[in-house]
Motif scaffolding. Structure first.
Motif, short mmCIF file in Angstrom:
data_model
loop_
_atom_site.label_atom_id
_atom_site.label_comp_id
_atom_site.label_asym_id
_atom_site.label_seq_id
_atom_site.Cartn_x
_atom_site.Cartn_y
_atom_site.Cartn_z
N GLN A 1 25.52 67.71 6.96
CA GLN A 1 24.53 69.19 6.05
C GLN A 1 24.14 69.95 6.29
N ARG A 2 23.44 70.28 7.28
CA ARG A 2 21.46 71.06 7.40
C ARG A 2 21.71 71.75 6.68
N LEU A 3 20.46 72.37 6.36
CA LEU A 3 20.21 73.29 5.47
C LEU A 3 18.41 74.17 7.02
N ARG A 4 18.19 74.69 7.28
CA ARG A 4 17.37 75.59 7.79
C ARG A 4 15.88 74.38 7.50
N VAL A 5 15.17 74.53 8.90
CA VAL A 5 14.07 73.55 9.17
C VAL A 5 13.20 73.58 9.05
N SER A 6 12.82 72.18 7.65
CA SER A 6 11.46 73.13 6.96
C SER A 6 11.09 71.27 6.60
N VAL A 7 9.93 70.75 5.82
CA VAL A 7 9.51 69.32 5.53
C VAL A 7 8.96 69.59 4.93
N ILE B 1 14.78 55.97 17.59
CA ILE B 1 14.62 56.78 17.44
C ILE B 1 16.13 57.26 16.84
N ARG B 2 15.55 57.70 15.51
CA ARG B 2 16.74 57.91 14.86
C ARG B 2 16.84 60.06 14.48
N LEU B 3 18.67 60.03 14.07
CA LEU B 3 18.33 61.60 14.19
C LEU B 3 17.83 61.73 12.16
N ALA B 4 16.87 62.83 11.56
CA ALA B 4 16.59 62.96 10.86
C ALA B 4 17.95 63.90 10.49
N TYR B 5 18.11 63.84 8.91
CA TYR B 5 18.92 64.79 7.86
C TYR B 5 18.73 65.04 6.81
N ASP B 6 18.65 65.76 6.28
CA ASP B 6 18.44 66.91 5.08
C ASP B 6 18.04 65.89 4.02
N PHE C 1 12.32 65.13 4.36
CA PHE C 1 13.26 66.62 5.39
C PHE C 1 14.49 67.41 4.44
N LEU C 2 13.16 68.46 4.29
CA LEU C 2 14.38 69.33 3.34
C LEU C 2 15.35 70.28 3.98
N GLY C 3 14.95 70.48 5.43
CA GLY C 3 16.69 70.47 6.19
C GLY C 3 16.36 69.96 7.40
N THR C 4 17.54 69.95 8.13
CA THR C 4 17.20 69.24 9.59
C THR C 4 18.27 70.16 10.00
N GLY C 5 19.03 71.81 10.15
CA GLY C 5 19.18 72.54 10.76
C GLY C 5 18.71 73.24 11.81
N GLY D 1 11.63 78.73 5.37
CA GLY D 1 13.38 79.03 5.10
C GLY D 1 14.25 79.83 5.24
N PRO D 2 15.38 80.20 5.00
CA PRO D 2 16.60 80.90 3.56
C PRO D 2 16.96 79.88 2.79
N ASP D 3 16.35 78.60 3.31
CA ASP D 3 16.91 77.96 1.97
C ASP D 3 15.71 77.36 1.23
N PHE D 4 14.96 77.65 1.47
CA PHE D 4 13.25 76.76 -0.03
C PHE D 4 14.04 76.68 -0.63
N ARG D 5 14.73 77.88 -1.56
CA ARG D 5 14.88 77.81 -2.41
C ARG D 5 15.35 76.17 -2.90
N GLN D 6 16.80 76.29 -2.29
CA GLN D 6 17.75 75.29 -2.53
C GLN D 6 17.00 73.68 -2.57
N GLN D 7 16.45 74.06 -1.50
CA GLN D 7 16.10 72.49 -0.97
C GLN D 7 14.49 72.50 -1.63
N MET D 8 13.90 73.03 -2.05
CA MET D 8 12.84 72.80 -3.61
C MET D 8 13.26 72.11 -4.10
N LEU D 9 14.71 72.32 -5.41
CA LEU D 9 15.45 71.97 -6.11
C LEU D 9 16.17 71.03 -6.26
N ARG D 10 16.58 70.80 -4.52
CA ARG D 10 17.28 69.58 -4.02
C ARG D 10 16.38 68.49 -4.36
N ALA D 11 15.03 68.89 -3.69
CA ALA D 11 14.43 67.74 -3.79
C ALA D 11 13.42 67.28 -4.87
#
Length: 255
Positions: free
Chosen positions: A32-38, A244-249, A5-9, A52-62
């Protein structure tokens, strides 16, 4: 298959700019939830659903260094705004990135990222190869993988989710047609959006999402596209059935 889960917000992310509610002030990393992506990693292939707009940050973080394809659910900015950052993968891989989306979404991408699709391109622009999803009922192939589109409604806007083998992903929905419910049956793991407790024009509430999941009864389910109005992660999750669980970044699961 590994799902990250790259973003769950929701569209504004969590925390929201200027908000001082308990969720937005929470020190729990799960709030702390970035815009939704998987991200989907399977058979040596690397796919993302939405940029989404957080794509670069998500790629770096993951620490994702390879991207082989992009699937788009719909054209809203919180799902498409980061498309420009696929350039880094073009440079690394020296090839175009296949993009799969409905024709309406492709036309929107062409308008919003006109420079990518210009006849005379500026050097260094993203290189993508467009593949229209013409029939919502027909599975299609992505890099040798079979993908089943899943129709949903986002208020009056038709959007898509996707099922790969026993994993299904749906976000930004407030209605699933009977045909989609049938396509979801038998899935081992389902991801579904749950925005908040109060009714919303275009998103499932927590109780609505739980009701759908209880009808489908997968082995496990995760909720995503979560707003600060839902509440703090640890408090909300404590009220949910154990399957059933809440996903998180940053959450990664094997399916």
């Amino acid at each position: 298959m590994r799902i990250t889960f790259l973003g769950t917000g929701t569209s504004s992310g969590v925390p929201i700019i200027g908000c001082t509610c308990p969720v937005c002030r929470s020190l729990d990393y799960r709030d702390q939830r970035l815009r939704v992506s998987v991200h989907i990693a399977v058979a040596g292939r690397s796919l993302v659903v939405d940029t989404g707009p957080d794509f670069r940050q998500q790629m770096l973080r993951a620490r994702i260094s390879q991207l082989d394809a992009i699937l788009f659910t719909h054209e809203h900015k919180d799902h498409t705004a980061g498309l420009d950052d696929v350039r880094a993968f073009n440079f690394r891989q020296q090839q175009e990135i296949p993009v799969y989306a409905e024709p309406r979404v492709i036309e929107q991408l062409k308008r919003e990222f006109a420079y990518i699709f210009a006849e005379h391109k500026y050097p260094g622009v993203p290189q993508v190869r467009l593949h229209p999803i013409e029939d919502e009922q027909q599975p299609f192939e992505v890099l040798g993988l079979t993908v089943q589109p899943l129709r949903a409604m986002h208020h009056r806007l038709p959007v898509l989710g996707f099922r790969l083998d026993n994993f299904a992903y749906l976000t930004d929905a407030n209605l699933l047609p009977d045909s989609t419910m049938a396509q979801l049956r038998g899935a081992d793991t389902i991801v579904l959006n749950a925005l908040r407790h109060e009714p919303h024009l275009s998103h499932f509430t927590l109780s609505e999402a739980i009701g759908i999941l209880e009808e489908l009864r997968p082995r496990r389910a995760y909720l995503t596209h979560i707003s600060h109005q839902l509440g703090r992660h640890r408090e909300v999750e404590a009220t949910l059935p154990p399957w059933i669980r809440l996903a998180y970044d940053g959450l990664a699961i094997d399916v």
